[in-house]
Design a protein around this motif. Structure first.
Motif, PDB file in Angstrom:
ATOM      1  N   LEU A  32       0.828  -1.213   0.000  1.00  0.00           N
ATOM      2  CA  LEU A  32       0.000   0.000   0.000  1.00  0.00           C
ATOM      3  C   LEU A  32       0.860   1.260   0.000  1.00  0.00           C
ATOM      4  O   LEU A  32       0.510   2.258  -0.643  1.00  0.00           O
ATOM      5  N   HIS A  33       1.980   1.211   0.706  1.00  0.00           N
ATOM      6  CA  HIS A  33       2.908   2.345   0.709  1.00  0.00           C
ATOM      7  C   HIS A  33       3.405   2.617  -0.714  1.00  0.00           C
ATOM      8  O   HIS A  33       3.387   3.762  -1.190  1.00  0.00           O
ATOM      9  N   GLU A  34       3.830   1.561  -1.394  1.00  0.00           N
ATOM     10  CA  GLU A  34       4.328   1.729  -2.759  1.00  0.00           C
ATOM     11  C   GLU A  34       3.206   2.075  -3.731  1.00  0.00           C
ATOM     12  O   GLU A  34       3.427   2.821  -4.697  1.00  0.00           O
ATOM     13  N   TRP A  35       2.020   1.541  -3.468  1.00  0.00           N
ATOM     14  CA  TRP A  35       0.874   1.852  -4.330  1.00  0.00           C
ATOM     15  C   TRP A  35       0.537   3.335  -4.269  1.00  0.00           C
ATOM     16  O   TRP A  35       0.175   3.950  -5.280  1.00  0.00           O
ATOM     17  N   HIS A  36       0.658   3.922  -3.077  1.00  0.00           N
ATOM     18  CA  HIS A  36       0.427   5.362  -2.936  1.00  0.00           C
ATOM     19  C   HIS A  36       1.418   6.143  -3.787  1.00  0.00           C
ATOM     20  O   HIS A  36       1.057   7.135  -4.437  1.00  0.00           O
ATOM     21  N   HIS A  37       2.680   5.707  -3.802  1.00  0.00           N
ATOM     22  CA  HIS A  37       3.670   6.364  -4.650  1.00  0.00           C
ATOM     23  C   HIS A  37       3.270   6.275  -6.128  1.00  0.00           C
ATOM     24  O   HIS A  37       3.410   7.247  -6.879  1.00  0.00           O
ATOM     25  N   CYS A  38       2.759   5.111  -6.512  1.00  0.00           N
ATOM     26  CA  CYS A  38       2.348   4.926  -7.909  1.00  0.00           C
ATOM     27  C   CYS A  38       1.161   5.823  -8.268  1.00  0.00           C
ATOM     28  O   CYS A  38       1.179   6.517  -9.282  1.00  0.00           O
ATOM     29  N   CYS A  39       0.133   5.792  -7.435  1.00  0.00           N
ATOM     30  CA  CYS A  39      -1.086   6.562  -7.711  1.00  0.00           C
ATOM     31  C   CYS A  39      -0.843   8.059  -7.664  1.00  0.00           C
ATOM     32  O   CYS A  39      -1.466   8.831  -8.404  1.00  0.00           O
ATOM     33  N   ASN A  40       0.055   8.482  -6.797  1.00  0.00           N
ATOM     34  CA  ASN A  40       0.335   9.903  -6.624  1.00  0.00           C
ATOM     35  C   ASN A  40       1.407  10.413  -7.585  1.00  0.00           C
ATOM     36  O   ASN A  40       1.790  11.569  -7.518  1.00  0.00           O
ATOM     37  N   ARG A  41       1.896   9.551  -8.450  1.00  0.00           N
ATOM     38  CA  ARG A  41       2.938   9.906  -9.413  1.00  0.00           C
ATOM     39  C   ARG A  41       4.172  10.485  -8.726  1.00  0.00           C
ATOM     40  O   ARG A  41       4.803  11.425  -9.219  1.00  0.00           O
ATOM     41  N   ASP A  42       4.517   9.917  -7.578  1.00  0.00           N
ATOM     42  CA  ASP A  42       5.649  10.438  -6.815  1.00  0.00           C
ATOM     43  C   ASP A  42       6.979  10.261  -7.550  1.00  0.00           C
ATOM     44  O   ASP A  42       7.897  11.064  -7.372  1.00  0.00           O
ATOM     45  N   ASN A  43       7.099   9.225  -8.354  1.00  0.00           N
ATOM     46  CA  ASN A  43       8.338   9.022  -9.098  1.00  0.00           C
ATOM     47  C   ASN A  43       8.609  10.178 -10.055  1.00  0.00           C
ATOM     48  O   ASN A  43       9.736  10.677 -10.151  1.00  0.00           O
ATOM     49  N   VAL A  44       7.563  10.609 -10.762  1.00  0.00           N
ATOM     50  CA  VAL A  44       7.716  11.731 -11.694  1.00  0.00           C
ATOM     51  C   VAL A  44       8.026  13.014 -10.931  1.00  0.00           C
ATOM     52  O   VAL A  44       8.922  13.784 -11.306  1.00  0.00           O
ATOM     53  N   LYS A  45       7.300  13.250  -9.851  1.00  0.00           N
ATOM     54  CA  LYS A  45       7.479  14.474  -9.079  1.00  0.00           C
ATOM     55  C   LYS A  45       8.878  14.547  -8.458  1.00  0.00           C
ATOM     56  O   LYS A  45       9.551  15.584  -8.502  1.00  0.00           O
ATOM     57  N   LEU A  46       9.310  13.421  -7.875  1.00  0.00           N
ATOM     58  CA  LEU A  46      10.644  13.395  -7.273  1.00  0.00           C
ATOM     59  C   LEU A  46      11.738  13.518  -8.325  1.00  0.00           C
ATOM     60  O   LEU A  46      12.786  14.116  -8.077  1.00  0.00           O
ATOM     61  N   PHE A  47      11.484  12.968  -9.516  1.00  0.00           N
ATOM     62  CA  PHE A  47      12.460  13.126 -10.591  1.00  0.00           C
ATOM     63  C   PHE A  47      12.588  14.592 -10.989  1.00  0.00           C
ATOM     64  O   PHE A  47      13.701  15.099 -11.184  1.00  0.00           O
ATOM     65  N   LEU A  48      11.458  15.290 -11.114  1.00  0.00           N
ATOM     66  CA  LEU A  48      11.496  16.709 -11.474  1.00  0.00           C
ATOM     67  C   LEU A  48      12.192  17.537 -10.399  1.00  0.00           C
ATOM     68  O   LEU A  48      12.999  18.427 -10.705  1.00  0.00           O
ATOM     69  N   VAL A  49      11.889  17.239  -9.130  1.00  0.00           N
ATOM     70  CA  VAL A  49      12.534  17.965  -8.033  1.00  0.00           C
ATOM     71  C   VAL A  49      14.032  17.679  -8.016  1.00  0.00           C
ATOM     72  O   VAL A  49      14.856  18.582  -7.813  1.00  0.00           O
ATOM     73  N   THR A  50      14.392  16.418  -8.247  1.00  0.00           N
ATOM     74  CA  THR A  50      15.809  16.049  -8.306  1.00  0.00           C
ATOM     75  C   THR A  50      16.505  16.742  -9.467  1.00  0.00           C
ATOM     76  O   THR A  50      17.634  17.237  -9.331  1.00  0.00           O
ATOM     77  N   LEU A  51      15.835  16.797 -10.605  1.00  0.00           N
ATOM     78  CA  LEU A  51      16.388  17.449 -11.794  1.00  0.00           C
ATOM     79  C   LEU A  51      16.657  18.928 -11.523  1.00  0.00           C
ATOM     80  O   LEU A  51      17.741  19.449 -11.832  1.00  0.00           O
ATOM     81  N   LEU A  52      15.690  19.612 -10.921  1.00  0.00           N
ATOM     82  CA  LEU A  52      15.862  21.028 -10.609  1.00  0.00           C
ATOM     83  C   LEU A  52      16.946  21.249  -9.563  1.00  0.00           C
ATOM     84  O   LEU A  52      17.741  22.190  -9.646  1.00  0.00           O
ATOM     85  N   THR A  53      16.989  20.347  -8.573  1.00  0.00           N
ATOM     86  CA  THR A  53      17.986  20.481  -7.508  1.00  0.00           C
ATOM     87  C   THR A  53      19.399  20.317  -8.053  1.00  0.00           C
ATOM     88  O   THR A  53      20.313  21.068  -7.683  1.00  0.00           O
ATOM     89  N   GLU A  54      19.595  19.359  -8.926  1.00  0.00           N
ATOM     90  CA  GLU A  54      20.930  19.130  -9.474  1.00  0.00           C
ATOM     91  C   GLU A  54      21.309  20.190 -10.506  1.00  0.00           C
ATOM     92  O   GLU A  54      22.461  20.627 -10.564  1.00  0.00           O
ATOM     93  N   ALA A  55      20.356  20.603 -11.332  1.00  0.00           N
ATOM     94  CA  ALA A  55      20.654  21.597 -12.368  1.00  0.00           C
ATOM     95  C   ALA A  55      20.932  22.970 -11.766  1.00  0.00           C
ATOM     96  O   ALA A  55      21.794  23.700 -12.251  1.00  0.00           O
ATOM     97  N   PHE A  56      20.195  23.315 -10.705  1.00  0.00           N
ATOM     98  CA  PHE A  56      20.363  24.615 -10.065  1.00  0.00           C
ATOM     99  C   PHE A  56      20.968  24.443  -8.672  1.00  0.00           C
ATOM    100  O   PHE A  56      20.576  25.109  -7.716  1.00  0.00           O
TER     101      PHE A  56
END
Length: 261
Positions: free
Chosen positions: A136-160
């Motif tokens: 259920l913990h991982e399912w929440h990540h899937c439903c909430n699109r956390d992978n995409v969101k964390l990737f974008l945040v990581t991308l911005l953090t590393e680029a800037f």
């Protein structure tokens, strides 16, 4: 709501910085001599070059790692347990892949069509209720699109990364994401008991072996334990934001003043 405000704050700083840098360069190039122009162009090129290189590197690394782990997990697939678990949790409408591994692996893999990866080690060492809490913990990540969101945040953090405020915001965002997933588990199961047992076992085992078990096992363990011990209390996540925020605002102000000079 907190996650939205954090992401908005990050984007605002990047947008204001980009606009001010453009204004600064445009005005200085128009008003200064050749030597000043060359220096300003050089500084601007270094900043832009660094940002682009880091962004491209992160996107390339993400694509490579996604392909690598998809291929690896596919070769480790346990067909019988995969079919059993997918049938048992068919109501989740999310693919579950059971992999043959003697280490703790529990994560949501994939950006646009995420699936849950769980190892045979987890199924052997945890009870059915505890396994359900993990799924259920991982399912929440899937439903909430956390992978995409964390990737974008990581991308911005590393680029800037030259902005002092970026890394504290990233850590805070990551911690809140884990706490929200755990809160979902407790609400869905109607009790914090099973999740608490999982977290307790993980804390006793110490560092989890595989580096890929990011979502469930790797981060914010202290805050997650606090939440299951006091589920009626709001966990206050500490964030050292004041100094990085003041430093970032100071840089923006200097850039604005330079652009108006």
């Amino acid at each position: 709501m907190k996650l939205r405000w954090i992401f908005t704050l990050m984007v605002v700083f990047i947008a204001v910085f980009s606009v001010q840098m453009g204004i600064f360069i445009t005005r200085q190039v128009g008003e200064s001599g050749l030597k000043a122009c060359i220096m300003l162009y050089w500084v601007f090129d270094v900043i832009v070059g660094y940002t682009l290189v880091r962004a491209i590197w992160r996107i390339t690394a993400q694509a490579y790692l996604s392909r690598k782990w998809n291929k690896r997990f596919g070769s480790m697939k346990h067909d019988k347990l995969t079919k059993t678990l997918n049938y048992k949790y068919r109501s989740l409408e999310t693919e579950i892949l059971v992999v043959q591994d003697e280490a703790f692996v529990a994560l949501a893999l994939g950006l646009f069509k995420p699936k849950i990866i769980i190892s045979t080690y987890v199924l052997e060492r945890f009870s059915d209720k505890e396994v359900k809490a993990i799924l259920l913990h991982e399912w929440h990540h899937c439903c909430n699109r956390d992978n995409v969101k964390l990737f974008l945040v990581t991308l911005l953090t590393e680029a800037f990364g030259y902005w002092p405020i970026m890394k504290p915001i990233f850590r805070y965002y990551e911690t809140l994401t884990e706490l929200l997933a755990d809160r979902f588990v407790m609400t869905r199961m109607g009790t914090e008991l099973h999740l608490a047992k999982v977290l307790l076992k993980l804390s006793k085992w110490g560092k989890i072996q595989p580096a890929v078990a990011v979502h469930f096992a790797a981060s914010a363990m202290n805050y997650r334990m606090m939440q299951v011990l006091e589920p009626d209390q709001t966990v206050k996540v500490k964030i050292a934001l004041l100094r990085p925020l003041l430093a970032s605002i100071s840089i923006l102000l200097l850039l604005m003043l330079s652009g108006d000079a």
